[in-house]
Design a protein around this motif. Structure first.
Motif, short mmCIF file in Angstrom:
data_model
loop_
_atom_site.label_atom_id
_atom_site.label_comp_id
_atom_site.label_asym_id
_atom_site.label_seq_id
_atom_site.Cartn_x
_atom_site.Cartn_y
_atom_site.Cartn_z
N SER A 115 -26.47 -38.89 -9.78
CA SER A 115 -27.54 -39.04 -8.79
C SER A 115 -27.26 -40.15 -7.78
N THR A 116 -26.57 -41.22 -8.19
CA THR A 116 -26.24 -42.30 -7.26
C THR A 116 -25.30 -41.80 -6.18
N GLN A 117 -24.28 -41.04 -6.56
CA GLN A 117 -23.33 -40.53 -5.57
C GLN A 117 -23.99 -39.51 -4.64
N LYS A 118 -24.85 -38.66 -5.17
CA LYS A 118 -25.56 -37.70 -4.32
C LYS A 118 -26.45 -38.44 -3.32
N ARG A 119 -27.15 -39.46 -3.77
CA ARG A 119 -28.01 -40.23 -2.87
C ARG A 119 -27.19 -40.92 -1.79
N ALA A 120 -26.02 -41.44 -2.16
CA ALA A 120 -25.15 -42.09 -1.17
C ALA A 120 -24.69 -41.10 -0.11
N ILE A 121 -24.35 -39.87 -0.49
CA ILE A 121 -23.95 -38.85 0.47
C ILE A 121 -25.11 -38.54 1.42
N GLU A 122 -26.30 -38.43 0.87
CA GLU A 122 -27.47 -38.17 1.72
C GLU A 122 -27.69 -39.31 2.72
N LEU A 123 -27.52 -40.56 2.26
CA LEU A 123 -27.74 -41.70 3.13
C LEU A 123 -26.63 -41.89 4.17
N ALA A 124 -25.42 -41.47 3.82
CA ALA A 124 -24.26 -41.71 4.69
C ALA A 124 -24.32 -40.92 5.97
N GLY A 125 -24.83 -39.70 5.91
CA GLY A 125 -24.81 -38.87 7.11
C GLY A 125 -23.40 -38.83 7.67
N ASP A 126 -23.26 -38.68 8.93
CA ASP A 126 -21.94 -38.76 9.58
C ASP A 126 -22.12 -39.30 10.99
N SER A 127 -22.79 -40.44 11.06
CA SER A 127 -23.01 -41.04 12.38
C SER A 127 -21.93 -41.99 12.76
#
Length: 127
Positions: A115-127
């Protein structure tokens, strides 16, 4: 009583095609690239070293996007996840990783990540 903490750093590592890198280890577990911070090592250079050692990629690292701590055994673990970029998608695996895949963020979220890695991917976006 003193407790030991392992400090791990991971990266949501984007390539030039706006896909991110996931690694599969020998146990069949998917994870973001990174590794443990060495004693006396600064966070960003430590993460760049870990990425280079496990993938052969020279990444630029932005600020942290997520921190997480949890208990393990008789100590604990702390992970910092950063957004990072690689100028190429030509990874050369080393260590205990058997496969590398570059995926769109929504495809990466379909993998069996914690869940931590999934949350990080969600937060990272691609900006």
């Amino acid at each position: 009583m003193s407790r030991q903490f392992a400090v791990t750093q991971k990266a949501v590592l984007f390539g030039p095609e706006r896909r991110l890198l996931l690694l599969e280890n020998e146990a069949g577990v998917w994870e973001l690239p990174g590794g443990q911070l060495h004693t006396g090592e600064q966070p960003v250079p430590g993460l760049q070293r870990a990425i280079r050692e496990t993938t052969g990629l020279d990444a630029s690292v932005d600020g942290p996007i997520l921190n997480s701590a949890w208990e393990i055994d008789e100590g604990g673990a702390f992970a910092a996840v950063y957004r990072a970029r690689s100028p190429t998608e030509q990874a050369t695996l080393a260590g205990d990783h058997v496969r590398a895949v570059w995926l769109a963020p929504d495809e990466a979220l379909e993998r069996d990540l914690n869940s931590t890695q999934k949350r990080a991917i969600e937060l990272a976006g691609d900006s």
